[in-house]
Every structure is written in C-alpha cells, then in structure tokens.
Design a protein around this motif. Structure first.
Motif, PDB file in Angstrom:
ATOM      1  N   GLY A 116      42.072  -6.379  24.325  1.00  0.00           N
ATOM      2  CA  GLY A 116      43.177  -7.296  23.530  1.00  0.00           C
ATOM      3  C   GLY A 116      42.498  -8.127  22.665  1.00  0.00           C
ATOM      4  O   GLY A 116      43.251  -8.357  21.309  1.00  0.00           O
ATOM      5  N   ALA A 145      49.957  -8.264  29.099  1.00  0.00           N
ATOM      6  CA  ALA A 145      50.827  -7.656  28.188  1.00  0.00           C
ATOM      7  C   ALA A 145      51.317  -8.212  26.851  1.00  0.00           C
ATOM      8  O   ALA A 145      51.698  -7.854  25.820  1.00  0.00           O
ATOM      9  CB  ALA A 145      52.115  -7.115  28.935  1.00  0.00           C
ATOM     10  N   GLN A 190      40.503  -4.769  19.876  1.00  0.00           N
ATOM     11  CA  GLN A 190      41.205  -3.872  19.398  1.00  0.00           C
ATOM     12  C   GLN A 190      40.512  -2.515  19.057  1.00  0.00           C
ATOM     13  O   GLN A 190      40.616  -2.061  17.855  1.00  0.00           O
ATOM     14  CB  GLN A 190      42.054  -4.467  18.288  1.00  0.00           C
ATOM     15  N   PHE A 219      40.768  -5.318  30.065  1.00  0.00           N
ATOM     16  CA  PHE A 219      41.806  -5.215  29.278  1.00  0.00           C
ATOM     17  C   PHE A 219      41.905  -6.394  28.517  1.00  0.00           C
ATOM     18  O   PHE A 219      42.260  -6.507  27.248  1.00  0.00           O
ATOM     19  CB  PHE A 219      43.187  -4.975  30.090  1.00  0.00           C
ATOM     20  N   ARG A 220      41.447  -7.753  29.148  1.00  0.00           N
ATOM     21  CA  ARG A 220      41.378  -8.770  28.330  1.00  0.00           C
ATOM     22  C   ARG A 220      40.588  -8.671  27.080  1.00  0.00           C
ATOM     23  O   ARG A 220      40.919  -9.258  26.054  1.00  0.00           O
ATOM     24  CB  ARG A 220      40.967  -9.990  29.191  1.00  0.00           C
ATOM     25  N   LEU A 257      48.404  -0.590  33.799  1.00  0.00           N
ATOM     26  CA  LEU A 257      48.001  -1.243  32.468  1.00  0.00           C
ATOM     27  C   LEU A 257      47.923  -0.082  31.443  1.00  0.00           C
ATOM     28  O   LEU A 257      47.118   0.847  31.803  1.00  0.00           O
ATOM     29  CB  LEU A 257      46.853  -2.215  32.462  1.00  0.00           C
ATOM     30  N   ARG A 258      48.396  -0.298  30.276  1.00  0.00           N
ATOM     31  CA  ARG A 258      47.764   0.511  29.065  1.00  0.00           C
ATOM     32  C   ARG A 258      47.438  -0.106  27.956  1.00  0.00           C
ATOM     33  O   ARG A 258      48.304  -0.752  27.419  1.00  0.00           O
ATOM     34  CB  ARG A 258      49.074   1.521  28.820  1.00  0.00           C
ATOM     35  N   TYR A 259      46.494   0.479  27.295  1.00  0.00           N
ATOM     36  CA  TYR A 259      45.962  -0.214  26.028  1.00  0.00           C
ATOM     37  C   TYR A 259      46.067   1.147  25.197  1.00  0.00           C
ATOM     38  O   TYR A 259      45.358   2.195  25.081  1.00  0.00           O
ATOM     39  CB  TYR A 259      44.630  -0.667  26.075  1.00  0.00           C
ATOM     40  N   ARG A 283      48.893  -4.540  21.765  1.00  0.00           N
ATOM     41  CA  ARG A 283      48.898  -3.031  22.111  1.00  0.00           C
ATOM     42  C   ARG A 283      48.613  -2.777  23.789  1.00  0.00           C
ATOM     43  O   ARG A 283      48.106  -1.699  24.171  1.00  0.00           O
ATOM     44  CB  ARG A 283      47.687  -2.447  21.393  1.00  0.00           C
ATOM     45  N   ILE A 284      48.898  -3.881  24.478  1.00  0.00           N
ATOM     46  CA  ILE A 284      48.679  -3.647  25.999  1.00  0.00           C
ATOM     47  C   ILE A 284      50.337  -3.846  26.435  1.00  0.00           C
ATOM     48  O   ILE A 284      51.080  -4.575  26.243  1.00  0.00           O
ATOM     49  CB  ILE A 284      47.922  -4.855  26.379  1.00  0.00           C
ATOM     50  N   GLN A 285      50.227  -2.864  27.442  1.00  0.00           N
ATOM     51  CA  GLN A 285      51.674  -2.722  28.256  1.00  0.00           C
ATOM     52  C   GLN A 285      51.387  -2.862  29.504  1.00  0.00           C
ATOM     53  O   GLN A 285      50.164  -2.359  30.026  1.00  0.00           O
ATOM     54  CB  GLN A 285      52.475  -1.277  27.865  1.00  0.00           C
ATOM     55  N   CYS A 286      52.189  -3.021  30.498  1.00  0.00           N
ATOM     56  CA  CYS A 286      51.960  -3.377  32.003  1.00  0.00           C
ATOM     57  C   CYS A 286      53.366  -2.906  32.644  1.00  0.00           C
ATOM     58  O   CYS A 286      54.427  -3.229  32.254  1.00  0.00           O
ATOM     59  CB  CYS A 286      51.544  -4.711  32.243  1.00  0.00           C
TER      60      CYS A 286
END
Length: 501
Positions: free
Chosen positions: A290, A196, A293, A286-287, A235-237, A200-203
């Motif tokens: 990040g 996170a 994008q 997700f890595r 996780l959200r992107y 733009r990534i949330q957890c």
C-alpha cells in the motif's frame, strides 16, 4: 514512529539536537577537520574504538556536539548486514526511556541504498514494543529517527522501502503477538478489511456458507471443533494491468492450535497463538504494498480458524473431501495447517497465478532442521526457488531450499482415502510439503515453512514479522523485471553470454 532522511555530513551532525547520536564508522574511515571526525580519529588512534561491525564506544555530553549521548559504532564493510548487526547491538540504548529522538549518521563518503534500508528496519526492530493487551504498557518511547547520509537523493529509494517494510513487519508482529482471544478469525478479517483503505487494495471476506459452497471440506473440518466462526480472507493489490497474472500468497491462519483431538502437550502451548504468523505476514506484505505501490498484481488468501477439541471436532481416522475433490484421511488432527492450506491452494488456481507462494508455521521438523536462522523453502520450480532465495539473502530474511523428491510422498499413502495427512516423523517438513504439492498442479509454487523463524520463545518471546521482508523483496524484483525494457533485458543476456564464453 516517524523516520526522516537528511543529507547530513559529520560536521552538520554535530549540531543536531537529539537524545542519541549514533555515528556509523566504516573500516578505512578518512576523517575530516570537524569535531566528530577528530573525535573518531582520536578514538581509533588510541585503540579505544575499532570500526568492526558490532563494536561501539558510548560517550556523554561531548564538547561541540549538541547530542546528549553519542555512540561511535563500527560498521565494518558497510554492508546492509553489518548495519543491521551494529544497530541491533545498540538496542538497549535505542530503546532506553530517555531516547525520544535519535540520529543515525553514516560517516562514510558514500552509502548504499540497501544500507539505509537496513538501518531504518534495525532501529524499528530495536525500539519495538507490544502494548495492545497491557493495562499499563511501556509504549515505544522513540518518536523520531533521522537517517543522516552524505546524499539523501541517492538513497531515497532504499529509505522509502525501509519505511514501508517497517510498517508491514510491525503489522505482522502486532497480529502475531496478540493473544488468541484478541486475534480471532473475525478480528483478523477486520484487520484485512482495514487494509482496503490503502490505494489499489481490495478485500473480500468469505464466511462458512460461502466456504461450504466452494466445497472446502478440509478447511471446514479443522474449524468444526471451535465456536469461533471460520473466515476465508481474500485480498487483492492491483498495481498492473488486469491481464497481468498475479502472484498469489497464501498464509496459514490458525489463530490458535490446541492440536485438536490429537492434543498438544501443555508446556508452551500458549505459543500456539503464533500459528497464524503466515496469515500475519500476508497482512504485512499488503501493508507494505500500500505504501510502495509497485506495478504488479498480488492476491493474498488467508484461511483463518481455530483448531479446538470439542464434541464436533474432526477425529483421527476421519476422511474428508478437499475442494480439489481429493480425499484425505486425517491421521493426526494436529497436522491441521496443511488441511486449511490445501483448499486455499486449490482456490488460488482460479487466478491463474504467475507464481503461488504459501507461508506457514507448518512443522516442528523444520525447526529441528534449520533452527531459527533460515526459513524452509520448498519449490517445484527452480527459477522461483532461486528468486525466493536471492530475495531472502538481499532482505536479510534468509531461507534455505529443501528437497522435494517424489519418494518422500510414499508415506502419505492411505488404505482409506487418496492420501493421509501425515507420513511419520522422518522428514516431516518434507512430507508436509509433498502433501501441499498435490494441490498446486503445474503452477510455479513455493512453500515457506516459517515454524522456526516466525517467532522467538523464552525471555525474548514474540513475533519476528518474518518473512515479510523476503516476500516484499521478491515482489519488488518481479515488478522491476516486468517493467524492464525488452532491449535492456536482451543486452543483459548478451553481456552475460560473452562473459561466460
């Protein structure tokens, strides 16, 4: 490891100071007048070297060349697959203790972005070393790799994708390789929280209380036998507009699988630390997102727990109620992956996904069917299946579509619940997929059974990081399609129609 991209013709490559210079020579190579070209031409003329993929000729302290070691490496048709094959064949030289700086130089006049992408990934794979739980580990010696190409600007996108994929694949390999006591559900959740920090990534991490409120009875049943608390990781992107439907990825996160009461045989049970490689692949994706994008929304869901056989553990014959309300007779506690996944698939519906993909080391039957070459692909939607298969072929992370005929679900019928969790040995990977299909409704859904591809055994034991490359390629294609101008898409269809006629 640091990767650099550089415009580097052969004449300039000879002046690059490095421990290892790999000259990738395609079939039909046309030499110039520089020292390296003359060297390649002479070796080809005398038959000491052929430019077929996987063939190479090592040399030491070549006159007029600054590199200490030089390897002429055949590149065949210059395809991404050939690049990968060639560089992996040089793994011992790339991973050697004396190799700290390597230059990989393409001798062709033009190079495709996919070939550079493959080169970056192959060098990373060849030099990878796991060290986390070693007191005196052998860390990766290679610290810098320069990709030398005729025109750096022309292949920059492929290079950047390769570097991002390396970061994602290596994160997946790291968590796949960690022993279960160093990769508990809580530690896996911490790894997700660290992501996170990227743009733009949330957890969000759900504990037992939240999971109980959601009614995830199947997931909780698997976790009952372990002292390690379960974690449901979200996780959200957010790369596109909020109104854009996301792609949802669901990764099986069984951080260790004893089989529960239906306990596994002792030999090779240690490899059941790899039963969370589906979860690790979601972290890896997700890595990479990040870094890359892309303009797309992606949700990652990881139901994480251990499957252990203590006095509280679920028993064969027990009936549990899933989040969907459907009841399940647990005939075999070693078929636990589908139990944690079914609740996560039900939860995924709240995001109204454009596509739903689950990734799991689900069945030994898939290993028997496909071995370690292709992951098993099951899908309820032909367009999604085609997109996944094409992405895998492009990413050199292939899968193979398996059937989903309704007749395969007959064995899941139960006298005591809405369904059983197993249906016998015959077609085991298919019946497992049919079980999961009962929880996805009409949503376009694909299931990747990676039991044969997520890790290797024997002397090469370790996580492979698959199918991170496949998934990232699929997501990038979806992002590209979403932003393509409607007029351009219309022209493309018209052109195809004319050609077909």
């Amino acid at each position: 490891m640091n990767f650099d991209l550089k415009t580097l013709p052969l004449a300039a490559a000879a002046a690059e100071k490095c421990d290892l210079l790999v000259v990738l020579v395609p079939e039909g190579f046309k030499p110039g007048k520089d020292a390296l070209s003359s060297l390649v031409a002479l070796a080809l003329k005398h038959g000491d070297f052929v430019a077929k993929a996987g063939k190479h000729l090592p040399m030491y302290q070549v006159p007029a060349v600054a590199a200490r070691r030089v390897v002429l490496a055949g590149l065949g048709d210059s395809s991404a697959r050939a690049v990968r094959q060639t560089l992996l064949a040089l793994g011992s030289a790339i991973k050697a203790p004396q190799t700290r700086r390597v230059v990989v130089c393409f001798a062709a006049s033009t190079v495709a972005p996919d070939a550079v992408n493959a080169a970056v990934q192959a060098v990373a794979e060849a030099s990878y070393a796991y060290t986390t739980t070693k007191s005196k580990g052998e860390p990766r010696v290679l610290s810098r790799c320069i990709a030398g190409v005729p025109d750096a600007t022309a292949v920059r996108e492929g290079f950047d994708r390769g570097v991002a994929l390396v970061a994602g694949v290596e994160l997946a390999r790291e968590w796949g390789n960690r022993p279960a006591n160093h990769a508990t559900p809580s530690l896996l959740a911490d790894a997700a929280k660290a992501l996170a920090k990227l743009p733009r990534i949330q957890c969000k991490v759900h504990g037992l209380a939240e999971v109980a409120r959601l009614g995830m009875g199947a997931f909780m049943a698997v976790a009952r036998g372990s002292e390690e608390p379960l974690r449901f990781i979200e996780l959200r992107y957010n790369g596109a507009a909020r109104t854009d439907a996301p792609v949802v990825l669901v990764g099986k996160g069984i951080t260790f699988d004893t089989g529960g009461i239906s306990i596994k045989p002792a030999p090779e049970m240690d490899e059941m630390k790899f039963d969370m490689c589906g979860a690790a692949s979601v972290l890896g994706v997700f890595r990479a997102l990040g870094d890359l994008q892309p303009p797309i929304n992606v949700v990652g869901l990881i139901p994480a727990c251990e499957n252990m056989p203590d006095g509280r553990a679920v028993k064969p014959g027990d009936v549990v109620t899933s989040m969907s309300g459907q009841t399940i007779e647990i005939l075999n506690t070693d078929a636990e992956g589908r139990l944690v996944l079914c609740d996560a698939l039900t939860y995924a519906a709240r995001f109204k996904p454009s596509a739903l993909v689950d990734i799991a080391t689900l069945t030994g039957a898939c290993v028997i069917a496909l071995g370690g070459v292709r992951s098993g692909l099951f899908a309820n939607n032909d367009a999604l299946a085609d997109a996944m298969q094409q992405a895998g072929d492009t990413a050199l992370d292939p899968c193979w579509r398996m059937p989903l005929d309704d007749d395969y679900a007959e064995g899941l019928k139960s006298n005591f619940a809405d369904m059983g969790n197993v249906a016998g040995r015959a077609g085991g990977s298919i019946t497992a997929a049919k079980f999961l299909q009962k929880f996805v409704g009409e949503t376009p859904w694909a299931h990747l059974d990676i039991a044969g591809t997520a890790w290797k055994g024997g002397t090469a034991k370790g996580s492979t990081g698959r199918p991170v490359a496949l998934l990232v390629q699929y997501l990038l294609r979806q992002a590209e399609a979403a932003v393509a101008p409607p007029v351009a898409r219309g022209r493309s269809k018209a052109k195809k129609s004319v050609e077909a006629g």
